[in-house]
Design an enzyme around this catalytic site. Structure first.
Site, PDB file in Angstrom:
ATOM      1  N   ASP A 121      -3.896   2.252   0.298  1.00 55.07           N
ATOM      2  CA  ASP A 121      -3.247   1.242   1.146  1.00 55.07           C
ATOM      3  C   ASP A 121      -2.555   1.933   2.315  1.00 55.07           C
ATOM      4  OD1 ASP A 121      -2.070  -1.698   1.270  1.00 55.07           O
ATOM      5  OD2 ASP A 121      -0.452  -0.305   1.782  1.00 55.07           O
ATOM      6  N   TYR A 161       2.294   2.573   9.909  1.00 59.46           N
ATOM      7  CA  TYR A 161       2.805   3.718   9.141  1.00 59.46           C
ATOM      8  C   TYR A 161       2.644   5.043   9.898  1.00 59.46           C
ATOM      9  CZ  TYR A 161       2.667   0.389   5.231  1.00 59.46           C
ATOM     10  OH  TYR A 161       2.832  -0.701   4.426  1.00 59.46           O
ATOM     11  N   LYS A 217      -3.599  -2.729   7.882  1.00 62.52           N
ATOM     12  CA  LYS A 217      -2.867  -3.947   8.271  1.00 62.52           C
ATOM     13  C   LYS A 217      -2.700  -4.046   9.785  1.00 62.52           C
ATOM     14  CE  LYS A 217      -0.335  -3.141   4.020  1.00 62.52           C
ATOM     15  NZ  LYS A 217       0.082  -1.737   3.943  1.00 62.52           N
TER      16      LYS A 217
HETATM   17  P1  NDP Z   1       7.196   2.553  -4.293  1.00 63.50           P
HETATM   18  O1  NDP Z   1       7.760   1.465  -5.131  1.00 63.50           O
HETATM   19  O2  NDP Z   1       5.784   2.935  -4.434  1.00 63.50           O
HETATM   20  O3  NDP Z   1       8.137   3.795  -4.507  1.00 63.50           O
HETATM   21  C1  NDP Z   1       7.972   4.989  -3.826  1.00 63.50           C
HETATM   22  C2  NDP Z   1       9.148   5.880  -4.211  1.00 63.50           C
HETATM   23  O4  NDP Z   1       9.077   6.175  -5.606  1.00 63.50           O
HETATM   24  C3  NDP Z   1       9.120   7.181  -3.470  1.00 63.50           C
HETATM   25  O5  NDP Z   1      10.458   7.539  -3.202  1.00 63.50           O
HETATM   26  C4  NDP Z   1       8.476   8.143  -4.483  1.00 63.50           C
HETATM   27  O6  NDP Z   1       8.971   9.453  -4.279  1.00 63.50           O
HETATM   28  C5  NDP Z   1       8.968   7.591  -5.802  1.00 63.50           C
HETATM   29  N1  NDP Z   1       8.031   7.802  -6.920  1.00 63.50           N
HETATM   30  C6  NDP Z   1       6.684   7.690  -6.935  1.00 63.50           C
HETATM   31  N2  NDP Z   1       6.178   7.891  -8.160  1.00 63.50           N
HETATM   32  C7  NDP Z   1       7.231   8.150  -8.974  1.00 63.50           C
HETATM   33  C8  NDP Z   1       7.358   8.441 -10.344  1.00 63.50           C
HETATM   34  N3  NDP Z   1       6.293   8.481 -11.148  1.00 63.50           N
HETATM   35  N4  NDP Z   1       8.605   8.671 -10.843  1.00 63.50           N
HETATM   36  C9  NDP Z   1       9.683   8.610 -10.038  1.00 63.50           C
HETATM   37  N5  NDP Z   1       9.638   8.309  -8.722  1.00 63.50           N
HETATM   38  C10 NDP Z   1       8.420   8.085  -8.184  1.00 63.50           C
HETATM   39  O7  NDP Z   1       7.559   2.180  -2.769  1.00 63.50           O
HETATM   40  P2  NDP Z   1       6.860   1.828  -1.413  1.00 63.50           P
HETATM   41  O8  NDP Z   1       7.851   0.997  -0.693  1.00 63.50           O
HETATM   42  O9  NDP Z   1       6.305   3.028  -0.776  1.00 63.50           O
HETATM   43  O10 NDP Z   1       5.651   0.839  -1.814  1.00 63.50           O
HETATM   44  C11 NDP Z   1       4.377   1.290  -2.134  1.00 63.50           C
HETATM   45  C12 NDP Z   1       3.377   1.012  -1.018  1.00 63.50           C
HETATM   46  O11 NDP Z   1       3.263  -0.379  -0.766  1.00 63.50           O
HETATM   47  C13 NDP Z   1       3.762   1.585   0.344  1.00 63.50           C
HETATM   48  O12 NDP Z   1       3.650   2.983   0.392  1.00 63.50           O
HETATM   49  C14 NDP Z   1       2.838   0.799   1.243  1.00 63.50           C
HETATM   50  O13 NDP Z   1       1.523   1.345   1.184  1.00 63.50           O
HETATM   51  C15 NDP Z   1       2.909  -0.592   0.598  1.00 63.50           C
HETATM   52  N6  NDP Z   1       3.939  -1.455   1.223  1.00 63.50           N
HETATM   53  C16 NDP Z   1       3.519  -2.540   1.940  1.00 63.50           C
HETATM   54  C17 NDP Z   1       4.433  -3.329   2.599  1.00 63.50           C
HETATM   55  C18 NDP Z   1       3.983  -4.483   3.406  1.00 63.50           C
HETATM   56  O14 NDP Z   1       4.776  -4.993   4.214  1.00 63.50           O
HETATM   57  N7  NDP Z   1       2.771  -4.953   3.229  1.00 63.50           N
HETATM   58  C19 NDP Z   1       5.879  -3.073   2.532  1.00 63.50           C
HETATM   59  C20 NDP Z   1       6.218  -1.954   1.693  1.00 63.50           C
HETATM   60  C21 NDP Z   1       5.271  -1.199   1.056  1.00 63.50           C
HETATM   61  P3  NDP Z   1       7.981  10.696  -3.942  1.00 63.50           P
HETATM   62  O15 NDP Z   1       7.087  10.282  -2.808  1.00 63.50           O
HETATM   63  O16 NDP Z   1       8.964  11.758  -3.579  1.00 63.50           O
HETATM   64  O17 NDP Z   1       7.241  10.955  -5.227  1.00 63.50           O
HETATM   65  C1  1BO Z   2       7.663  -1.390   8.697  1.00 69.59           C
HETATM   66  C2  1BO Z   2       6.568  -1.625   7.722  1.00 69.59           C
HETATM   67  C3  1BO Z   2       7.066  -1.988   6.372  1.00 69.59           C
HETATM   68  C4  1BO Z   2       6.245  -1.411   5.268  1.00 69.59           C
HETATM   69  O1  1BO Z   2       4.974  -2.002   5.179  1.00 69.59           O
END
Ligand code: NDP
Ligand code: 1BO
Length: 319
Positions: free
Chosen positions: A54, A59, A87
């Site tokens: 995704d 981003y 997106k």
């Molecule tokens: P997540 O809920 O996936 O959490 C990510 C965080 O969790 C990071 O800080 C990561 O740290 C940590 N993490 C990952 N795996 C573990 C684990 N096994 N144990 C402990 N901590 C962990 O958050 P996101 O907000 O990034 O959401 C996921 C994806 O969804 C985004 O990356 C994006 O692609 C999508 N998204 C879409 C949106 C939209 O508007 N359509 C909005 C928000 C997100 P580290 O990287 O240091 O491991």
């Molecule tokens: C600003 C974009 C939010 C995560 O999709």
């Protein structure tokens, strides 16, 4: 419900069938705020068995994601086995900008089609809009014109499915009234701290698949150490991250956890050969405190000039 298949390496992998008949793998790699998306994508596909990534123009990592995908394909992974989502950003929410935005995304990703193209947020922003937006920098958009352009991308085989993110029931109904090609996927924030039940129900009613974003609570909410999640993880001898990902799949949603760390990327997909028992699943569903992590305030709210003067306005006052 998720369907189980066995990949060429003999690993179990779950996926969901979309309205279009195409399959979306139950787990994808998120790339928002990714620090080294090229390596993460490569590791995810090659070493961890992910087939779904995704990303989004906004981003700023699509070049890196593209390099990671290309490197994986170079080692023999078939493009047709991958599911790549991107997106359409808010500045491109006008009829004449939809196709050029998609072409830029395809170019950055080094692909000739996307599996899924989503409207990122249902609000138009002026180029270079501030956060929070100044007067006149945020507005509604031409829904019908933009959706027709999205549909043309499907008809021209540049994208296989189209959908939306960050919608409300009101906005979904408005879109369904004008859509010739239905949105296959609705992507939204969803985790035990924000279950988003109304939207989940509305999507189920219309056979629209839901992808849960921020399944681990994003960077802002510590669900990993929530006592209920920790208790279930301890009981099942799994990690808290795995319990959160498994919980999303058992709710009938695909999900897209992000990590910069190869060990976590591998850990987060090891959720296909076990289940959370009903009682524990329910205990996670009953976590009381519900709050969005990404409420859109910084991006779209202008408290004095609007048109969205509060977070409630962004979400059509739906809870
Ligand atoms: P997540 O809920 O996936 O959490 C990510 C965080 O969790 C990071 O800080 C990561 O740290 C940590 N993490 C990952 N795996 C573990 C684990 N096994 N144990 C402990 N901590 C962990 O958050 P996101 O907000 O990034 O959401 C996921 C994806 O969804 C985004 O990356 C994006 O692609 C999508 N998204 C879409 C949106 C939209 O508007 N359509 C909005 C928000 C997100 P580290 O990287 O240091 O491991
Ligand atoms: C600003 C974009 C939010 C995560 O999709």
């Amino acid at each position: 419900m998720a369907q189980m298949t066995i990949d060429p390496q003999g690993e179990k992998i779950e996926s969901f069938v979309l309205l279009s008949g195409h399959k979306i793998p139950a787990i994808g790699l998120g790339t928002w705020r990714a620090h080294n998306a090229r390596d993460s994508v490569f590791t995810a596909i090659l070493e961890a068995g992910y087939r779904h990534v995704d990303t989004a123009a906004e981003y700023g990592v699509q070049d890196e994601v593209g390099h990671g995908i290309k490197a994986a394909i170079h080692t023999g992974v078939e493009r047709s086995t991958l599911f790549i989502t991107s997106k359409l950003w808010c500045c491109d929410l006008s009829t004449e900008r939809v196709r050029p935005a998609l072409m830029k995304t395809l170019n950055e990703l080094q692909l000739d089609y996307l599996d899924l193209y989503l409207i990122h947020w249902p609000f138009r922003l002026k180029d270079g809009a501030s956060r929070p937006p100044k007067a006149g920098e945020v507005s509604d958009f031409d829904w019908e014109g933009v959706w027709i352009e999205m549909e043309k991308l499907v008809k021209d085989k540049l994208v296989r499915d189209i959908g939306v993110c960050n919608f409300t029931v009101k906005k979904l109904n408005k879109l369904l009234d004008i859509a010739e090609i239905m949105p296959s996927v609705c992507q939204m924030e969803m985790h035990p701290g924000w279950r988003n039940e109304k939207m989940l129900e509305a999507c189920k009613k219309n056979n629209i698949h839901v992808t849960a974003y921020s399944p681990l609570g994003s960077r802002e909410v510590d669900l990993i150490h929530h006592p209920v999640v920790e208790r279930v993880a301890g009981k099942l001898n799994k990690t808290a991250g795995q319990v959160l990902v498994r919980w999303a799949i058992q709710r009938g949603t695909s999900t897209i956890p992000k990590s910069d760390h190869s060990e976590r990327i591998k850990e987060n997909i090891k959720v296909f050969s076990w289940e959370i028992p009903e009682k524990d699943f329910q205990a996670i569903c009953d976590i009381p405190d519900q709050m969005r992590v990404l409420d859109g305030e910084e991006l779209f709210v202008n408290k004095s000039d609007g048109p969205y003067k509060s977070v409630a306005d962004i979400w059509d006052h739906e809870i």
